[in-house]
Design a protein around this motif. Structure first.
Motif, short mmCIF file in Angstrom:
data_model
loop_
_atom_site.label_atom_id
_atom_site.label_comp_id
_atom_site.label_asym_id
_atom_site.label_seq_id
_atom_site.Cartn_x
_atom_site.Cartn_y
_atom_site.Cartn_z
N TYR A 129 0.84 -1.20 0.00
CA TYR A 129 0.00 0.00 0.00
C TYR A 129 0.88 1.25 0.00
O TYR A 129 0.66 2.18 -0.79
N SER A 130 1.90 1.27 0.85
CA SER A 130 2.79 2.43 0.94
C SER A 130 3.54 2.65 -0.38
O SER A 130 3.63 3.77 -0.88
N GLU A 131 4.05 1.55 -0.96
CA GLU A 131 4.78 1.68 -2.22
C GLU A 131 3.86 2.13 -3.35
O GLU A 131 4.25 2.94 -4.20
N ASP A 132 2.63 1.61 -3.38
CA ASP A 132 1.68 2.02 -4.42
C ASP A 132 1.40 3.51 -4.34
O ASP A 132 1.35 4.20 -5.37
N MET A 133 1.21 4.02 -3.12
CA MET A 133 0.91 5.44 -2.95
C MET A 133 2.07 6.30 -3.43
O MET A 133 1.87 7.36 -4.04
N ASP A 134 3.30 5.84 -3.16
CA ASP A 134 4.48 6.60 -3.61
C ASP A 134 4.63 6.55 -5.12
O ASP A 134 4.99 7.56 -5.75
N GLU A 135 4.37 5.39 -5.74
CA GLU A 135 4.60 5.22 -7.17
C GLU A 135 3.43 5.67 -8.03
O GLU A 135 3.61 6.32 -9.06
N PHE A 136 2.19 5.31 -7.61
CA PHE A 136 1.02 5.57 -8.46
C PHE A 136 0.10 6.66 -7.90
O PHE A 136 -0.78 7.13 -8.61
N GLY A 137 0.28 7.01 -6.62
CA GLY A 137 -0.65 7.94 -6.00
C GLY A 137 -1.96 7.30 -5.59
O GLY A 137 -2.89 7.95 -5.16
N GLU A 138 -2.05 5.98 -5.70
CA GLU A 138 -3.22 5.21 -5.31
C GLU A 138 -2.78 3.77 -5.11
O GLU A 138 -1.69 3.38 -5.52
N SER A 139 -3.64 2.97 -4.46
CA SER A 139 -3.35 1.56 -4.30
C SER A 139 -4.51 0.76 -4.87
O SER A 139 -5.47 1.32 -5.39
N ALA A 177 -9.02 0.79 -2.43
CA ALA A 177 -8.00 0.52 -1.40
C ALA A 177 -7.32 1.83 -1.05
O ALA A 177 -6.18 2.11 -1.44
N ASP A 178 -8.03 2.70 -0.32
CA ASP A 178 -7.50 4.01 0.02
C ASP A 178 -7.34 4.15 1.52
O ASP A 178 -7.50 3.19 2.27
N SER A 179 -7.04 5.38 1.96
CA SER A 179 -6.74 5.60 3.38
C SER A 179 -7.95 5.42 4.28
O SER A 179 -7.81 5.36 5.49
N ASP A 180 -9.16 5.36 3.68
CA ASP A 180 -10.35 5.12 4.51
C ASP A 180 -10.35 3.71 5.08
O ASP A 180 -10.94 3.46 6.14
N VAL A 181 -9.73 2.77 4.37
CA VAL A 181 -9.78 1.36 4.80
C VAL A 181 -8.39 0.73 4.95
O VAL A 181 -8.28 -0.38 5.46
N CYS A 182 -7.34 1.40 4.47
CA CYS A 182 -5.99 0.84 4.53
C CYS A 182 -5.03 1.82 5.21
O CYS A 182 -5.30 3.03 5.27
N ASN A 183 -3.91 1.29 5.70
CA ASN A 183 -2.84 2.15 6.20
C ASN A 183 -1.52 1.41 6.01
O ASN A 183 -1.48 0.27 5.57
N ALA A 184 -0.43 2.08 6.34
CA ALA A 184 0.90 1.51 6.11
C ALA A 184 1.53 0.96 7.38
O ALA A 184 2.74 0.79 7.46
N VAL A 185 0.70 0.65 8.39
CA VAL A 185 1.21 0.14 9.66
C VAL A 185 1.37 -1.37 9.58
O VAL A 185 0.41 -2.10 9.33
N VAL A 186 2.59 -1.87 9.77
CA VAL A 186 2.88 -3.30 9.70
C VAL A 186 2.59 -3.93 11.06
O VAL A 186 3.05 -3.44 12.09
N GLU A 187 1.83 -5.02 11.08
CA GLU A 187 1.49 -5.68 12.33
C GLU A 187 2.64 -6.58 12.81
O GLU A 187 3.42 -7.08 12.00
N ASN A 188 2.72 -6.75 14.12
CA ASN A 188 3.75 -7.63 14.69
C ASN A 188 3.47 -9.08 14.31
O ASN A 188 2.33 -9.54 14.33
N ASP A 189 4.53 -9.78 13.94
CA ASP A 189 4.42 -11.18 13.53
C ASP A 189 4.82 -12.08 14.70
O ASP A 189 5.98 -12.10 15.12
#
Length: 505
Positions: A129-139, A177-189
């Motif tokens: 999601y983070s990479e898509d936003m940087d490259e395409f401006g959307e995911s 798949a925008d900021s209303d439903v997604c974010n760039a926070v990685v969950e602990n594994d």
């Protein structure tokens, strides 16, 4: 007809591309959107198995080179869910998606009767999601992330996250798949290294299935292949009779129990007909692609190796002619005696009493068996009458709690709509039942129009900027609210909200 079509990204669900198209066009009405895309305003829509794709293709701009087959095989879930079905059945489902069949295809691939269920919410990788936003401006929504059993993103190795977007509704709305439903926070594994290792191999096999680059096999060929591999591992005799208990025990040593739970494939060793015992038998039971991949991985075979190997032996049957111990009349008399001595029992219970006798008569004297053997059917209990007034009161309370939760939720506001209220409660469209009069009236009253929702997002963005000590400027509010920076109408609305000093609309 559609005037344009957005770029469809690699492995993107068609649903995702259509959601982005809807947002770009600024469409609010779902009915108008379907009319624009399909030429029909009222129809089933499916995230995983969209239908009427030929109609969609005919509505695309004349310059578009996208083909129906490309949409089906590269942008839907058909390759995964039909991978172990016969060519005939796979072609039939493909045809239904292209021409439309007016009924749910999900049931045809085993969603309803199968024990392995699809994820009921769309999922994404925070880093993608983070990479898509940087490259395409959307995911966008990726197909592989929706495959059951795929726990990690194969590119980044991080856990996938679920959203609030439902994935299995028949009349699904279109969510980006925008900021209303997604974010760039990685969950602990917290999963063990063995779980990660097993799932990495599973993901590679799932990726091969999604490619669709293989020849289909019939079920009896698949079972024969399993028998051959079990024979090589010492879990079947030379004639192909499986040592089931040894097979199950070794399978459970290979896979940790917590991993099987994650894969919706727990094996109950106390159950005579658990899924693993039935899996390697030539029967008509529904088999999930996920469990096929689990069995193949246990056997040390990749999905690619499995589909490229076309020959299989399976069981080797020896023909033996046995002289009957009793003649037909003796067997009939014995069966009639069992029926006479056990009045009121159904056929299954009679079978347990005279197992061998029942098997012989059922096979060799079926017409006589059906004539003399009673059928005892238990009457179904009548469903209790629903107290709709009480149900309405309960649903109204849930709806009010859901609206309050949506409005008070931290982070970017979510629009109050019938769909978001249902999602917050965790129910499907039955909440729209006409008999829930007060609940439906309340939902209609609290549903936000698009302008009110935008004003609420603008106020939130202003509060966020002030809380962070940043200057409140129109373009900053636009970006923080997620409107983009080029919409002049929204810029005027922001100015108006700033001028009235955060008053309610």
């Amino acid at each position: 007809m559609m005037n344009f079509i957005p770029q469809i990204y690699s492995d993107e669900l068609l649903y995702s591309a259509l959601a982005r198209y809807k947002r770009m066009c600024g469409m609010v009405s779902r009915r108008a959107f379907l009319k624009d895309v399909y030429g029909e305003s009222k129809m089933l829509t499916s995230i995983f198995f969209p239908q009427y794709l030929q109609c969609l293709r005919e509505n695309l701009p004349p310059y578009s080179k996208v083909t129906v087959n490309e949409l089906v095989w590269n942008h839907t879930m058909l390759p995964f869910y039909t991978s172990f079905l016969s060519q005939e059945r796979s072609d039939s489902i493909h045809g239904m998606m292209v021409k439309g069949c007016g009924k749910s295809i999900e049931n045809l691939v085993g969603f309803s009767g199968g024990k392995v269920k699809p994820y009921n919410r769309l999922r994404y990788c925070p880093r993608c999601y983070s990479e898509d936003m940087d490259e395409f401006g959307e995911s966008f929504w990726r197909r592989l992330h929706q495959v059951p059993g795929v726990l990690y993103c194969p590119k980044h190795g991080v856990l996938l996250k679920s959203t609030i977007v439902p994935s299995t509704e028949k009349y699904a709305d279109y969510w980006c798949a925008d900021s209303d439903v997604c974010n760039a926070v990685v969950e602990n594994d917290t999963y063990a290294e063995r779980v990660k290792e097993l799932n990495r191999t599973y993901i590679q096999n799932a990726m091969f299935l999604m490619s669709g680059d293989y020849k289909k096999k019939e079920l009896h060929n698949i079972v024969d292949y399993y028998v051959d591999r079990l024979r090589e591992r010492g879990f079947a005799s030379q004639r192909g009779f499986i040592y089931v208990q040894d097979f199950v025990d070794e399978f459970l040593r290979f896979y940790p129990s917590d991993y099987l739970s994650l894969m919706q494939s727990d094996v109950n060793v106390t159950q005579k007909a658990n899924w693993l015992r039935l899996f390697v038998r030539n029967n008509g039971k529904n088999r999930s692609p996920l469990r096929h991949l689990l069995v193949l991985q246990f056997l040390g075979v990749s999905a690619e190796e499995f589909f490229h190997e076309q020959s299989a032996t399976g069981k080797i049957m020896a023909r033996v002619n046995h002289a009957p111990s009793f003649d037909l009349e003796q067997r009939r008399k014995a069966w009639l005696k069992i029926i006479e001595e056990n009045p009121g029992l159904n056929r299954s219970q009679l079978k347990e009493i005279g197992k061998g006798l029942h098997t012989w008569i059922y096979k060799h004297d079926r017409d006589w068996y059906d004539h003399v053997t009673p059928r005892v059917r238990k009457r179904k209990k009548r469903s209790p009458v629903i107290d709709w007034e009480k149900r309405d009161e309960e649903c109204l309370t849930l709806a009010k709690q859901a609206v309050e939760s949506i409005l008070n939720r931290e982070g970017k506001p979510i629009r109050v709509l019938p769909a978001t209220i249902r999602q917050e409660i965790g129910v499907r469209r039955w909440l729209d039942n006409p008999k829930l009069v007060r609940t439906r009236r309340f939902i209609q009253q609290v549903t936000e129009d698009i302008n009110s929702y935008r004003i609420r997002k603008i106020k939130w963005a202003i509060d966020e900027l002030e809380r962070e000590g940043m200057s409140v400027m129109v373009y900053k509010v636009q970006l923080r609210a997620g409107f983009g920076g080029n919409n002049k109408e929204l810029a005027k609305l922001i100015v108006r909200v700033l001028d009235i000093g955060h008053l309610s609309p």
